[in-house]
Write a protein that holds these residues in place. Structure first.
Motif, short mmCIF file in Angstrom:
data_model
loop_
_atom_site.label_atom_id
_atom_site.label_comp_id
_atom_site.label_asym_id
_atom_site.label_seq_id
_atom_site.Cartn_x
_atom_site.Cartn_y
_atom_site.Cartn_z
N MET A 87 0.85 -1.17 0.00
CA MET A 87 0.00 0.00 0.00
C MET A 87 0.90 1.24 0.00
O MET A 87 1.86 1.33 0.75
N LEU A 88 0.55 2.22 -0.83
CA LEU A 88 1.33 3.43 -0.99
C LEU A 88 0.80 4.53 -0.08
O LEU A 88 -0.38 4.88 -0.14
N ASN A 89 1.64 5.06 0.79
CA ASN A 89 1.26 6.14 1.69
C ASN A 89 2.05 7.38 1.32
O ASN A 89 3.24 7.47 1.59
N LEU A 90 1.38 8.35 0.69
CA LEU A 90 2.07 9.56 0.23
C LEU A 90 2.16 10.63 1.30
O LEU A 90 3.01 11.51 1.22
N ASN A 91 1.26 10.62 2.30
CA ASN A 91 1.23 11.60 3.37
C ASN A 91 1.23 13.03 2.81
O ASN A 91 2.10 13.83 3.11
N ILE A 92 0.25 13.31 2.00
CA ILE A 92 0.13 14.62 1.37
C ILE A 92 -0.52 15.58 2.36
O ILE A 92 -1.59 15.32 2.90
N GLN A 93 0.13 16.71 2.59
CA GLN A 93 -0.40 17.73 3.50
C GLN A 93 -1.54 18.48 2.81
O GLN A 93 -1.44 18.84 1.64
N THR A 94 -2.61 18.73 3.52
CA THR A 94 -3.77 19.37 2.92
C THR A 94 -4.18 20.65 3.65
O THR A 94 -5.31 21.08 3.55
N HIS A 95 -3.28 21.28 4.37
CA HIS A 95 -3.64 22.47 5.13
C HIS A 95 -2.66 23.60 4.85
O HIS A 95 -1.55 23.38 4.38
#
Length: 98
Positions: A1-9
């Protein structure tokens, strides 16, 4: 599983910067487009120039780029709730009212 941890704030300072940049870019392209449209006598050139400014401003200010996340908020740690000692929370509230 790919976890990119993209910030959205964005932080508050970043939101202010993004708003100022978008206003500046759209105003600049609007003025340049108005002048260019007047020179070429084509209103469509004004609209295309303003549209290009809107697209550029959107690409630069809508995504939460790292330059908009340099001042994060430091939240306080939650305080632990006092133990009720086996009594009901409603009873404590009623005692405080009296």
């Amino acid at each position: 599983m790919l976890n990119l941890n993209i910030q959205t704030h964005m932080d508050f300072v970043g939101q202010h910067k993004a708003e100022m940049y978008s206003r500046f870019i759209i105003t600049l392209f609007g003025v340049v487009g108005l002048i260019w449209g007047a020179i070429t006598q084509q209103f469509s050139q004004t609209v295309y120039t303003l549209g290009a400014g809107f697209i550029l401003a959107s690409l630069l200010t809508i995504p939460p780029w790292p330059m908009y996340r340099r001042n994060p908020l430091n939240w306080q740690k939650p305080k632990p709730e006092p133990s009720s000692g086996g009594s009901n929370g409603d009873e404590n509230k009623q005692k405080k009212k009296k």
